[in-house]
Design an enzyme around this catalytic site. Structure first.
Site, PDB file in Angstrom:
ATOM      1  CG  ASN A  24       1.804  -7.278   3.408  1.00 17.41           C
ATOM      2  OD1 ASN A  24       3.017  -7.298   3.533  1.00 17.41           O
ATOM      3  ND2 ASN A  24       0.984  -7.222   4.439  1.00 17.41           N
ATOM      4  CE  LYS A  32       4.690  -1.064  -2.221  1.00 17.28           C
ATOM      5  NZ  LYS A  32       3.789  -1.878  -1.401  1.00 17.28           N
ATOM      6  CD  GLU A  47       9.844   0.832   0.392  1.00 22.25           C
ATOM      7  OE1 GLU A  47       8.876   1.610   0.514  1.00 22.25           O
ATOM      8  OE2 GLU A  47       9.772  -0.370   0.725  1.00 22.25           O
ATOM      9  CB  CYS A  93     -12.944  -8.339   4.811  1.00 21.29           C
ATOM     10  SG  CYS A  93     -12.781  -7.134   3.471  1.00 21.29           S
ATOM     11  CB  CYS A 145     -11.205  -3.193   1.681  1.00 20.66           C
ATOM     12  SG  CYS A 145     -12.377  -3.511   3.031  1.00 20.66           S
TER      13      CYS A 145
END
Length: 193
Positions: free
Chosen positions: A12, A15, A85, A144, A181
């Site tokens: 996400n 790319k 990819e 977060c 993260c």
């Protein structure tokens, strides 16, 4: 001398969208590009599909056993080669693309994931990190709000480290990936031990 670029990031981070934007910019300036995608990525078939809905047909859908030798004549007529990819390329294919930048003087820009859902380097990404003239991490965020660098796999809504290295999201209704993260990834690991 042209360069081999590797632009990588977690799921996400945009790319495929960025690749299509680069292709558009070249084409707006009357430059020809070749867009390549690994056949391992079955999402979209012979097209690139970004999660925001942008779509583009690829010029070359390549499997890991194929070489780029048969495409060299096509490469000579282009201003840039774009690969989506790229983590699914074989080390040999990465080496061939690196040689294209040096012998044909054509820039090659590869986009892909650096690591799999178990935080291990993909073979193609490893070789790209070893050979790329320039690397760039593309940024996305965890739920977060911190920078996400991990690709977490969820099956039926539950975090997992089990299964084949490659399962394309959308190929199974019960498999999805989320960028996390380091702290959130570690929290998921500890909850599932």
């Amino acid at each position: 001398m042209s360069k081999l670029y590797f632009r990588y990031g977690a799921m996400n981070c945009g790319k495929s969208t960025l690749l299509m934007q680069v292709a558009h910019n070249y084409e707006e300036n009357n430059k020809k590009v070749i867009v390549i995608k690994s056949s391992i990525d079955t999402k979209g078939g012979n097209s690139l599909e970004s999660r925001i809905g942008v779509k583009r047909k690829v010029d070359i859908l390549i499997n890991q056993r194929e070489t780029f030798k048969k495409y060299l004549k096509d490469f000579e007529k282009v201003s840039c080669i774009l690969v989506d990819e790229a983590q699914f390329l074989s080390p040999k294919q990465v080496e061939e693309l690196w040689k294209v930048t040096k012998t044909l003087n054509i820039p090659v820009i590869c986009y892909g994931l650096k690591t799999d859902f178990q935080s291990h380097l993909f073979e193609g990404s490893k070789r790209l990190l070893e050979l790329a003239d320039e690397t760039e991490e593309l940024i996305t965020i965890c739920s977060c709000g911190k920078r996400a660098r991990f690709n977490a796999r969820y099956v039926n809504g539950k975090f997992t480290l089990k299964g084949k290295e490659v399962v394309i999201d959308g190929s199974c209704d019960n498999v999805v990936y989320h960028p996390l993260c380091g702290k959130c990834y570690l929290n998921e690991l500890e909850k599932n031990i």
